[in-house]
Design a protein around this motif. Structure first.
Motif, PDB file in Angstrom:
ATOM      1  N   ARG A   1      39.890  28.986  43.959  1.00  0.00           N
ATOM      2  CA  ARG A   1      39.727  30.045  44.965  1.00  0.00           C
ATOM      3  C   ARG A   1      38.750  31.126  44.522  1.00  0.00           C
ATOM      4  O   ARG A   1      38.000  31.664  45.317  1.00  0.00           O
ATOM      5  CB  ARG A   1      41.088  30.701  45.244  1.00  0.00           C
ATOM      6  CG  ARG A   1      42.029  29.852  46.056  1.00  0.00           C
ATOM      7  CD  ARG A   1      43.352  30.581  46.244  1.00  0.00           C
ATOM      8  NE  ARG A   1      44.312  29.749  46.990  1.00  0.00           N
ATOM      9  CZ  ARG A   1      45.589  30.058  47.154  1.00  0.00           C
ATOM     10  NH1 ARG A   1      46.063  31.185  46.637  1.00  0.00           N
ATOM     11  NH2 ARG A   1      46.381  29.261  47.842  1.00  0.00           N
ATOM     12  N   THR A   2      38.795  31.463  43.236  1.00  0.00           N
ATOM     13  CA  THR A   2      38.042  32.626  42.769  1.00  0.00           C
ATOM     14  C   THR A   2      36.731  32.290  42.086  1.00  0.00           C
ATOM     15  O   THR A   2      35.798  33.095  42.086  1.00  0.00           O
ATOM     16  CB  THR A   2      38.890  33.443  41.785  1.00  0.00           C
ATOM     17  OG1 THR A   2      39.176  32.625  40.629  1.00  0.00           O
ATOM     18  CG2 THR A   2      40.196  33.887  42.429  1.00  0.00           C
ATOM     19  N   GLY A   3      36.661  31.116  41.487  1.00  0.00           N
ATOM     20  CA  GLY A   3      35.468  30.767  40.722  1.00  0.00           C
ATOM     21  C   GLY A   3      35.405  31.464  39.370  1.00  0.00           C
ATOM     22  O   GLY A   3      34.381  31.412  38.681  1.00  0.00           O
ATOM     23  N   ILE A   4      36.497  32.131  38.964  1.00  0.00           N
ATOM     24  CA  ILE A   4      36.532  32.849  37.679  1.00  0.00           C
ATOM     25  C   ILE A   4      36.734  31.848  36.537  1.00  0.00           C
ATOM     26  O   ILE A   4      37.568  30.943  36.634  1.00  0.00           O
ATOM     27  CB  ILE A   4      37.660  33.902  37.678  1.00  0.00           C
ATOM     28  CG1 ILE A   4      37.456  34.907  38.828  1.00  0.00           C
ATOM     29  CG2 ILE A   4      37.723  34.630  36.346  1.00  0.00           C
ATOM     30  CD1 ILE A   4      38.614  35.883  38.980  1.00  0.00           C
ATOM     31  N   GLU A   5      35.993  32.012  35.471  1.00  0.00           N
ATOM     32  CA  GLU A   5      36.140  31.128  34.310  1.00  0.00           C
ATOM     33  C   GLU A   5      37.557  31.244  33.743  1.00  0.00           C
ATOM     34  O   GLU A   5      38.181  32.306  33.775  1.00  0.00           O
ATOM     35  CB  GLU A   5      35.116  31.496  33.234  1.00  0.00           C
ATOM     36  CG  GLU A   5      33.666  31.234  33.623  1.00  0.00           C
ATOM     37  CD  GLU A   5      33.388  29.751  33.831  1.00  0.00           C
ATOM     38  OE1 GLU A   5      34.022  28.935  33.128  1.00  0.00           O
ATOM     39  OE2 GLU A   5      32.558  29.420  34.695  1.00  0.00           O
ATOM     40  N   THR A   6      38.052  30.127  33.183  1.00  0.00           N
ATOM     41  CA  THR A   6      39.450  30.046  32.750  1.00  0.00           C
ATOM     42  C   THR A   6      39.854  31.132  31.760  1.00  0.00           C
ATOM     43  O   THR A   6      40.901  31.776  31.943  1.00  0.00           O
ATOM     44  CB  THR A   6      39.737  28.653  32.143  1.00  0.00           C
ATOM     45  OG1 THR A   6      39.474  27.656  33.138  1.00  0.00           O
ATOM     46  CG2 THR A   6      41.191  28.540  31.705  1.00  0.00           C
TER      47      THR A   6
END
Length: 378
Positions: free
Chosen positions: A343-348
């Motif tokens: 959903r966010t595309g934020i890196e883990t």
């Protein structure tokens, strides 16, 4: 439709103080729209009142300009039409509703979508919901629309932000059909964010409006168009709706029209679920999978796996990497790390750090199985 007939229809719809109900009475009495304007004042008074007679006899000041605008629009492409009540091309499903529109403006290459259901054409299902859905709600709308469109249901919605747009998009992703019933003239797109979506619908489906060209996005017109959304459809599926929601108006109209109403339940903590829960309490059919809808409509069921909502389906989140954006992306349902990342595309690493910060702040609960849930009042 010939120019003189089009002019008469425009005059009738633009005449202040006449309205749909009086117009239908006049049409029934005199047989054609042109014949209405050939009647004497005394005859018109017998049909209603002196006020109605004056309204019919008063030529709308914008009639000439509106006629030319409509003619120019029609001549701009072979994918546009105007149909009026009584026209053989008028959708038969709308003849059964309490207030059928006098005129319909049509834009799209799939004109057969308004035909009565047969072995050669699809049936119609309305999918409506919140303009501000949770990420899971938007995913559900897109996935349900994809599956149901793949089962030969034409998805009808209102081109609004949120659930409507996701439903249109999902239907087209499946290579299926979709109809957008809009609350403006067809020479305008509202919201502007859906300009590209509207162009795609014109290529793969159809846009419909009862409002004259040039009509801006007036607040009163959006609830009014909802009777067309429900009227064209076998049933209405509501995916997320607050208690004060236009989607509930569509559901009520569907019920009044004798149509099926379906609702997807959600978290008891989410304001966007309360409208659906209210509908279920009132007798709407609780839906967990697309197969539930197909079975209720007596349509051929598909593989059960295909009919499940995609809980972890990628749904690009247009927000930022801020904690506020992450809180919004969490929604109110239980979600996995993979779903949040999609959903966010934020890196883990950053996502895990932000979740820990929210957890320490008491805004997020960590559940067994690597799942997370937003606190109800966060």
């Amino acid at each position: 439709m010939e120019k003189q007939e089009l002019q008469a229809w425009l005059r009738l719809t633009l005449s202040t103080g006449v309205g749909n109900e009086n117009s239908r009475k006049l049409l029934a009495a005199f047989g054609s729209v042109q014949a209405i304007f050939e009647q004497s004042p005394a005859t018109l008074e017998q049909m209603g009142s002196a006020k109605l007679a004056r309204a019919i006899q008063t030529k709308p000041p914008n009639l000439t300009a509106q006629l030319q605008m409509t003619l120019d629009w029609l001549q701009a492409g072979d994918d546009r039409r105007v149909v009026a009540l009584g026209d053989t091309a008028y959708p038969s499903a709308l003849l059964d509703i309490a207030d059928p529109p006098l005129m319909l403006y049509l834009l799209g290459k799939q004109t057969r979508l308004l035909d009565a259901p047969s072995k050669h054409s699809s049936s119609h299902l309305a999918i409506v919901g919140s303009r501000n859905p949770t990420p899971q709600g938007e995913t559900n709308a897109r996935q349900f629309a994809k599956t149901l469109a793949g089962a030969n249901l034409c998805i009808v919605s209102g081109l609004a932000l949120g659930i409507d747009g996701a439903a249109h998009d999902g239907a087209m992703q499946a290579g299926g059909n979709t109809i957008a019933v809009v609350g403006t003239g067809l020479d305008r797109v509202y919201p502007k964010k859906h300009l590209e979506l509207a162009h795609r619908i014109a290529q793969q489906g159809m846009l419909i409006s009862e409002f004259p060209l040039g009509t801006p996005p007036l607040t009163a017109n959006f609830p009014k168009r909802n009777r067309i959304i429900s009227g064209l459809s076998l049933g209405t599926l509501v995916i997320e709706a607050a208690l004060q929601s236009g989607s509930l108006i569509t559901a009520r109209l569907a019920a009044e029209q004798g149509k099926d109403v379906f609702a997807i339940p959600g978290s008891i903590h989410s304001p966007q679920s309360r409208g659906c829960h209210a509908l279920i309490k009132q007798g709407a059919k609780l839906v967990e999978t697309a197969q539930d809808v197909l079975e209720e409509l007596n349509l051929p069921a598909r593989d059960t796996a295909e009919c499940m909502p995609a809980v972890g389906e990628a749904n690009p989140w247009p927000g930022s990497s801020s904690l506020a954006a992450l809180t919004t992306a969490l929604g109110f349902d239980v979600v996995s790390l993979d779903t949040l990342q999609a959903r966010t595309g934020i890196e883990t690493p950053l996502l895990q750090a932000q979740l820990l910060e929210l957890e320490l702040d008491g805004q997020v609960f960590r559940l067994p199985g690597g799942l997370f849930q937003r606190r109800a009042d966060a």
